[in-house]
Design a protein around this motif. Structure first.
Motif, PDB file in Angstrom:
ATOM      1  N   TYR A   1       0.849  -1.244  -0.052  1.00 57.26           N
ATOM      2  CA  TYR A   1      -0.013   0.040  -0.074  1.00 57.26           C
ATOM      3  C   TYR A   1       0.831   1.213   0.095  1.00 57.26           C
ATOM      4  CZ  TYR A   1      -4.356  -2.400   0.165  1.00 57.26           C
ATOM      5  OH  TYR A   1      -5.492  -3.037  -0.258  1.00 57.26           O
ATOM      6  N   VAL A   2       1.799   1.329   0.693  1.00 53.40           N
ATOM      7  CA  VAL A   2       2.997   2.480   0.597  1.00 53.40           C
ATOM      8  C   VAL A   2       3.324   2.499  -0.903  1.00 53.40           C
ATOM      9  CG1 VAL A   2       5.155   3.287   1.228  1.00 53.40           C
ATOM     10  CG2 VAL A   2       3.650   2.191   3.019  1.00 53.40           C
ATOM     11  N   GLU A   3       3.589   1.624  -1.396  1.00 59.04           N
ATOM     12  CA  GLU A   3       4.104   1.602  -2.958  1.00 59.04           C
ATOM     13  C   GLU A   3       2.995   1.987  -3.893  1.00 59.04           C
ATOM     14  OE1 GLU A   3       5.219  -2.300  -3.792  1.00 59.04           O
ATOM     15  OE2 GLU A   3       7.077  -2.332  -2.769  1.00 59.04           O
ATOM     16  N   HIS A   4       1.863   1.887  -3.201  1.00 56.50           N
ATOM     17  CA  HIS A   4       0.546   2.435  -4.146  1.00 56.50           C
ATOM     18  C   HIS A   4       0.115   4.056  -3.767  1.00 56.50           C
ATOM     19  CE1 HIS A   4       0.283  -1.555  -5.811  1.00 56.50           C
ATOM     20  NE2 HIS A   4      -0.641  -1.157  -6.709  1.00 56.50           N
ATOM     21  N   GLY A   5       0.734   4.401  -2.843  1.00 55.19           N
ATOM     22  CA  GLY A   5       0.759   6.034  -2.605  1.00 55.19           C
ATOM     23  C   GLY A   5       0.002   6.426  -1.002  1.00 55.19           C
ATOM     24  N   LEU A   6      -0.264   5.177  -0.445  1.00 53.60           N
ATOM     25  CA  LEU A   6      -0.684   5.584   1.198  1.00 53.60           C
ATOM     26  C   LEU A   6       0.409   5.669   2.038  1.00 53.60           C
ATOM     27  CD1 LEU A   6      -3.610   3.000   1.560  1.00 53.60           C
ATOM     28  CD2 LEU A   6      -3.768   5.324   0.703  1.00 53.60           C
ATOM     29  N   THR A   7      -0.015   6.670   2.865  1.00 55.13           N
ATOM     30  CA  THR A   7       1.076   7.053   3.923  1.00 55.13           C
ATOM     31  C   THR A   7       0.847   6.488   5.189  1.00 55.13           C
ATOM     32  OG1 THR A   7       1.302   9.509   2.704  1.00 55.13           O
ATOM     33  CG2 THR A   7       2.028   9.025   5.208  1.00 55.13           C
ATOM     34  N   VAL A   8       1.666   5.812   5.799  1.00 62.06           N
ATOM     35  CA  VAL A   8       1.388   5.160   7.225  1.00 62.06           C
ATOM     36  C   VAL A   8       1.481   6.265   8.392  1.00 62.06           C
ATOM     37  CG1 VAL A   8       2.294   3.724   8.869  1.00 62.06           C
ATOM     38  CG2 VAL A   8       2.674   3.176   6.309  1.00 62.06           C
ATOM     39  N   ALA A   9       0.309   6.134   9.025  1.00 58.12           N
ATOM     40  CA  ALA A   9      -0.002   6.933  10.183  1.00 58.12           C
ATOM     41  C   ALA A   9       0.444   6.378  11.373  1.00 58.12           C
ATOM     42  CB  ALA A   9      -1.368   7.530  10.372  1.00 58.12           C
ATOM     43  N   LYS A  10       0.264   5.080  11.547  1.00 54.90           N
ATOM     44  CA  LYS A  10       0.700   4.161  13.065  1.00 54.90           C
ATOM     45  C   LYS A  10       1.040   2.949  12.389  1.00 54.90           C
ATOM     46  CE  LYS A  10      -2.507   6.602  16.104  1.00 54.90           C
ATOM     47  NZ  LYS A  10      -3.806   6.290  16.921  1.00 54.90           N
ATOM     48  N   SER A  11       2.037   2.249  13.121  1.00 49.29           N
ATOM     49  CA  SER A  11       2.441   0.871  12.776  1.00 49.29           C
ATOM     50  C   SER A  11       3.066   0.189  13.892  1.00 49.29           C
ATOM     51  CB  SER A  11       3.555   0.803  11.737  1.00 49.29           C
ATOM     52  OG  SER A  11       3.916  -0.346  11.270  1.00 49.29           O
ATOM     53  N   PHE A  12       2.500  -0.900  14.226  1.00 53.74           N
ATOM     54  CA  PHE A  12       2.949  -1.582  15.299  1.00 53.74           C
ATOM     55  C   PHE A  12       3.484  -3.227  14.753  1.00 53.74           C
ATOM     56  CE2 PHE A  12      -0.200   1.148  16.754  1.00 53.74           C
ATOM     57  CZ  PHE A  12       0.418   1.734  17.924  1.00 53.74           C
ATOM     58  N   GLY A  13       4.660  -2.990  13.926  1.00 53.89           N
ATOM     59  CA  GLY A  13       5.449  -4.541  13.587  1.00 53.89           C
ATOM     60  C   GLY A  13       4.517  -5.084  12.548  1.00 53.89           C
ATOM     61  N   GLY A  14       4.454  -6.525  12.816  1.00 56.67           N
ATOM     62  CA  GLY A  14       3.673  -7.206  11.806  1.00 56.67           C
ATOM     63  C   GLY A  14       2.064  -7.305  12.517  1.00 56.67           C
ATOM     64  N   LYS A  15       1.880  -6.753  13.497  1.00 55.31           N
ATOM     65  CA  LYS A  15       0.296  -6.679  13.878  1.00 55.31           C
ATOM     66  C   LYS A  15      -0.667  -5.828  13.388  1.00 55.31           C
ATOM     67  CE  LYS A  15       2.205  -8.701  18.178  1.00 55.31           C
ATOM     68  NZ  LYS A  15       2.078  -8.379  19.715  1.00 55.31           N
ATOM     69  N   TYR A  16      -0.159  -4.648  13.302  1.00 49.55           N
ATOM     70  CA  TYR A  16      -1.499  -3.501  12.681  1.00 49.55           C
ATOM     71  C   TYR A  16      -0.735  -2.253  12.251  1.00 49.55           C
ATOM     72  CZ  TYR A  16      -4.869   0.083  13.734  1.00 49.55           C
ATOM     73  OH  TYR A  16      -5.737   0.983  13.253  1.00 49.55           O
ATOM     74  N   VAL A  17      -1.392  -1.957  11.224  1.00 53.36           N
ATOM     75  CA  VAL A  17      -0.957  -0.678  10.474  1.00 53.36           C
ATOM     76  C   VAL A  17      -2.137   0.125  10.330  1.00 53.36           C
ATOM     77  CG1 VAL A  17      -0.093   0.308   8.334  1.00 53.36           C
ATOM     78  CG2 VAL A  17       0.858  -1.868   9.351  1.00 53.36           C
ATOM     79  N   GLU A  18      -1.966   1.566  10.272  1.00 53.75           N
ATOM     80  CA  GLU A  18      -3.105   2.495  10.167  1.00 53.75           C
ATOM     81  C   GLU A  18      -2.497   3.530   9.277  1.00 53.75           C
ATOM     82  OE1 GLU A  18      -4.759   5.974  13.029  1.00 53.75           O
ATOM     83  OE2 GLU A  18      -5.336   4.021  13.590  1.00 53.75           O
ATOM     84  N   PHE A  19      -3.492   3.729   8.026  1.00 47.34           N
ATOM     85  CA  PHE A  19      -2.768   4.754   7.012  1.00 47.34           C
ATOM     86  C   PHE A  19      -3.353   6.065   7.471  1.00 47.34           C
ATOM     87  CE2 PHE A  19      -2.317   0.511   5.028  1.00 47.34           C
ATOM     88  CZ  PHE A  19      -0.914   0.695   4.705  1.00 47.34           C
ATOM     89  N   ALA A  20      -2.877   7.106   6.838  1.00 47.05           N
ATOM     90  CA  ALA A  20      -3.443   8.479   7.048  1.00 47.05           C
ATOM     91  C   ALA A  20      -4.366   8.714   6.352  1.00 47.05           C
ATOM     92  CB  ALA A  20      -2.423   9.477   6.655  1.00 47.05           C
ATOM     93  N   THR A  21      -5.162   9.597   6.415  1.00 49.67           N
ATOM     94  CA  THR A  21      -6.577   9.835   5.742  1.00 49.67           C
ATOM     95  C   THR A  21      -7.052  11.290   5.907  1.00 49.67           C
ATOM     96  OG1 THR A  21      -8.928   8.853   5.360  1.00 49.67           O
ATOM     97  CG2 THR A  21      -8.318   9.366   7.516  1.00 49.67           C
ATOM     98  N   GLY A  22      -7.678  11.719   4.944  1.00 47.71           N
ATOM     99  CA  GLY A  22      -8.272  12.814   5.057  1.00 47.71           C
ATOM    100  C   GLY A  22      -9.768  13.142   5.263  1.00 47.71           C
ATOM    101  N   PRO A  23     -10.483  14.134   5.303  1.00 44.86           N
ATOM    102  CA  PRO A  23     -11.764  14.553   5.661  1.00 44.86           C
ATOM    103  C   PRO A  23     -12.704  13.749   4.500  1.00 44.86           C
ATOM    104  CG  PRO A  23     -10.796  16.455   4.754  1.00 44.86           C
ATOM    105  CD  PRO A  23      -9.683  15.756   5.073  1.00 44.86           C
ATOM    106  N   ASP A  24     -13.920  13.283   5.076  1.00 50.16           N
ATOM    107  CA  ASP A  24     -14.790  12.572   4.072  1.00 50.16           C
ATOM    108  C   ASP A  24     -14.281  11.484   3.300  1.00 50.16           C
ATOM    109  OD1 ASP A  24     -16.670  14.566   4.748  1.00 50.16           O
ATOM    110  OD2 ASP A  24     -15.977  16.008   3.404  1.00 50.16           O
ATOM    111  N   THR A  25     -13.347  10.716   4.171  1.00 44.09           N
ATOM    112  CA  THR A  25     -12.898   9.511   3.341  1.00 44.09           C
ATOM    113  C   THR A  25     -13.011   8.214   4.517  1.00 44.09           C
ATOM    114  OG1 THR A  25     -10.524  10.160   4.110  1.00 44.09           O
ATOM    115  CG2 THR A  25     -11.259  10.528   1.828  1.00 44.09           C
ATOM    116  N   VAL A  26     -12.853   7.296   4.103  1.00 46.84           N
ATOM    117  CA  VAL A  26     -12.646   5.960   4.942  1.00 46.84           C
ATOM    118  C   VAL A  26     -11.327   5.615   5.055  1.00 46.84           C
ATOM    119  CG1 VAL A  26     -13.479   3.680   4.997  1.00 46.84           C
ATOM    120  CG2 VAL A  26     -14.922   5.290   3.564  1.00 46.84           C
ATOM    121  N   LYS A  27     -10.866   5.344   6.528  1.00 43.21           N
ATOM    122  CA  LYS A  27      -9.837   5.221   6.967  1.00 43.21           C
ATOM    123  C   LYS A  27      -9.341   3.704   6.781  1.00 43.21           C
ATOM    124  CE  LYS A  27      -7.881   6.888  10.683  1.00 43.21           C
ATOM    125  NZ  LYS A  27      -7.640   7.274  12.051  1.00 43.21           N
ATOM    126  N   LEU A  28      -8.039   3.577   6.360  1.00 43.80           N
ATOM    127  CA  LEU A  28      -7.913   1.871   6.048  1.00 43.80           C
ATOM    128  C   LEU A  28      -6.730   1.689   7.108  1.00 43.80           C
ATOM    129  CD1 LEU A  28      -7.536  -0.510   4.213  1.00 43.80           C
ATOM    130  CD2 LEU A  28      -5.797   0.548   3.115  1.00 43.80           C
TER     131      LEU A  28
END
Length: 210
Positions: free
Chosen positions: A132-159
């Motif tokens: 997903y980083v290679e496809h343009g998303l920016t990581v907001a939070k990452s906890f090793g191999g357990k959980y990743v949260e990507f940055a999002t803007g207003p009126d969008t769905v967080k991934l």
């Protein structure tokens, strides 16, 4: 691509599903869409959608409205270390987490939703993160191999990404499942599928409003 503009749920009865999401969650059909789809699927579909709200009373109000509209309770709303929340399954089979990080109510109870989060259950969190980083998303939070949260803007769905087995446990269902995910994500420059078979579309399909 830097965000999910909307998600489309593939359901057997689009009119009934649209009516449920309007009545139970009052969701904006521009963010959560439905369309006809009967691709074979069994068990856990590999994702959940989350409604993040501001206080416990709002969780209870949304859970109650969902159950009244025909949803099934998978986990009753309860306190936890991180806040308060519950899990329901919509009549179309989609699993919804409804949660808040607040411990107590601080205002009038409403059914207002502050954020919609799509959690994908993946086999390899690190590999999917790289994809997903290679496809343009920016990581907001990452906890090793357990959980990743990507940055999002207003009126969008967080991934967010979660281990599939761990996400199933959070949802209160067995992790086993086969066939279609029955969801499509909109926001890509061109159509593609990720390593776990989740489909991205470049244009949003028409919403069914019932």
């Amino acid at each position: 691509m830097n965000a999910i503009d909307s998600v489309t749920l593939e359901v057997a009865d689009p009119q009934a599903a649209a009516r449920f999401y309007s009545d139970a969650f009052r969701l904006d059909p521009a963010r959560v869409r439905v369309r006809a789809g009967e691709a074979p699927t069994t068990g856990f579909r590999g994702f959940t959608l989350s409604l993040v709200v501001s206080q416990p009373g709002n969780v209870d109000a949304l859970v109650t409205a969902a159950l009244d509209a025909g949803a099934t309770s998978l986990k009753p709303a309860a306190k936890s270390l991180w806040g308060y929340g519950g899990v329901v399954q919509a009549p179309d089979g989609t699993i919804w987490q409804i949660a808040t990080s607040a411990k107590k109510d601080t205002g009038p109870v409403t059914r207002d939703v502050d954020e919609i989060v799509l959690l994908l259950g993946v086999e390899d969190v690190r590999a999917s993160k790289r994809f997903y980083v290679e496809h343009g998303l920016t990581v907001a939070k990452s906890f090793g191999g357990k959980y990743v949260e990507f940055a999002t803007g207003p009126d969008t769905v967080k991934l967010s990404l979660y281990k599939r087995r761990g996400l199933a446990k959070v949802a209160g269902v067995p992790a086993e499942g086969t066939g279609s995910h029955r969801i499509a994500l909109c926001g890509a420059d061109r159509p593609f599928s990720d390593p776990d078979g989740f489909v991205w579309e470049s244009t949003a399909p028409s919403a069914v409003t019932g």
